[in-house]
Scaffold this active site. Sequence first.
Site, PDB file in Angstrom:
ATOM      1  N   LYS A  98       0.838  -1.208   0.000  1.00  0.00           N
ATOM      2  CA  LYS A  98       0.000   0.000   0.000  1.00  0.00           C
ATOM      3  C   LYS A  98       0.870   1.256   0.000  1.00  0.00           C
ATOM      4  CE  LYS A  98      -0.258  -0.123   5.029  1.00  0.00           C
ATOM      5  NZ  LYS A  98      -0.996  -0.615   6.196  1.00  0.00           N
ATOM      6  N   TYR A 152      15.521  30.600   6.040  1.00  0.00           N
ATOM      7  CA  TYR A 152      14.339  31.322   6.521  1.00  0.00           C
ATOM      8  C   TYR A 152      14.306  31.355   8.047  1.00  0.00           C
ATOM      9  CZ  TYR A 152      12.297  30.965   1.847  1.00  0.00           C
ATOM     10  OH  TYR A 152      12.033  31.055   0.513  1.00  0.00           O
TER      11      TYR A 152
HETATM   12  C1  LIG Z   1      -0.232  -1.671   6.775  1.00  0.00           C
HETATM   13  C2  LIG Z   1      -0.886  -2.924   7.199  1.00  0.00           C
HETATM   14  C3  LIG Z   1      -0.113  -4.080   7.435  1.00  0.00           C
HETATM   15  C4  LIG Z   1       1.398  -4.097   7.400  1.00  0.00           C
HETATM   16  O1  LIG Z   1       1.930  -3.482   8.558  1.00  0.00           O
HETATM   17  P1  LIG Z   1       3.511  -3.510   8.867  1.00  0.00           P
HETATM   18  O2  LIG Z   1       3.607  -2.994  10.249  1.00  0.00           O
HETATM   19  O3  LIG Z   1       4.154  -2.624   7.865  1.00  0.00           O
HETATM   20  O4  LIG Z   1       3.951  -4.918   8.725  1.00  0.00           O
HETATM   21  C5  LIG Z   1      -0.792  -5.247   7.732  1.00  0.00           C
HETATM   22  N1  LIG Z   1      -2.141  -5.268   7.802  1.00  0.00           N
HETATM   23  C6  LIG Z   1      -2.910  -4.176   7.604  1.00  0.00           C
HETATM   24  C7  LIG Z   1      -4.393  -4.281   7.709  1.00  0.00           C
HETATM   25  C8  LIG Z   1      -2.304  -2.960   7.305  1.00  0.00           C
HETATM   26  O5  LIG Z   1      -3.074  -1.885   7.108  1.00  0.00           O
END
Ligand SMILES: *Cc1c(COP(=O)(O)O)cnc(C)c1O
Length: 385
Positions: A42, A268
Amino acid sequence: MSTVARQTFAYVDLGAIQANYRAVSSYISRGGVDPLVISVVKANGYGHGAVAVARVLEAAGAKMLACADIEEGIELRREGVTVPILVFGALSVSDLDGIFTHCLTPTVSSPGAARALRDAATRRGTCVACHLKIDTGMNRLGFRFDNLWQTIPEVVLGPGLKIAAAYTHFATADDREHPLFDLQRSRFSEALGRLEEFGIRPGLRHAANSAALLRDQSTWYDGVRPGLLLYGLIPSGCPRSLSLVPALTLRSRVVAVKGMRPGETAGYGAHFPVTRPTTVAVVPAGYADGLDVRLAGRGSVLVRGRLAPIVGAVSMDSMTIDVTGLGVIPGDEVVLVGAQGGNRIGVEDVAAAIGTVPYEIFCRTGSRIIRRYGQGMGRVGADGG
Ligand SMILES: *Cc1c(COP(=O)(O)O)cnc(C)c1O
């Protein structure tokens, strides 16, 4: 069109991602059981580039990927990714077409989503396989664990929807002290029992993110959902029982070097006057590239193999680093994340400097930053990627 070649770029070691995937796979296949690895890609593959990451994971044997929403899933399908793709997000207000036209696996996390999905499937004269999400204490998405008897009947009603899997998500897997982790685990087991009473026996049960996977084998069930581990990072506070390779390097080059007199300031706001004659170098990377403004006075970069503190202010397109005594000249390579000359700055170090989680640093890698892909940490060619 000429090739864009900004000085600041991300180098993504796709070989590292494959190696990390294999390391996770073999770690969890100990003891005869062989849970499915659902590789989480994702948020543009945690900033690494979802399409490139998905492709190499598929090539390494990944059997299922997961992304946040339908749009992310469609992007992967359009680029030729063929393995099953689980969509984590809520569906109640989404356009569901993509689920069907691009063969994505939806998560059903509310009766409303179940209804919408079943109606859409029935209209198309088809049946859609989904994963059922149980909320065991995160209080985000999912059917509450404690009133399934009320909500599930609606889900199992009629054709159109097949429940292929059930899952939950931990809120505190990276915190050894927190009692919620064990509570969530037992609530999930109870919920699975409750589902059985409704005739739901999903062949695939999954719960573990990276931290849970490392922490507790009893969370592996039939599948695990690592994200962070694939990109080469062990969540803080977790046993370092896996040997991983960080996949992301962020590099730039010095574009100017100048002297400052005591009492003068850089950037800045004119903060942090220097107290001694100081040499600063300008690096063409700023908050538009994803660098946090709070790094000024807190973070460092590597140049000539040495740590150079970020001083002055981080601006939109550049920042200044203190290179006093390092003999730095324009053109010198600057490493913002990664290794140089035996030193290393990890994403976790950048996160710690500004009090956030490494996930945020990964995801912030700006859209202006070109990602160059390669295998191994060798030097990148001038025209890479
Ligand atoms: C992002 C996510 C993961 C992975 O999490 P990590 O801590 O990066 O391993 C797993 N399950 C869900 C539902 C997520 O949203």
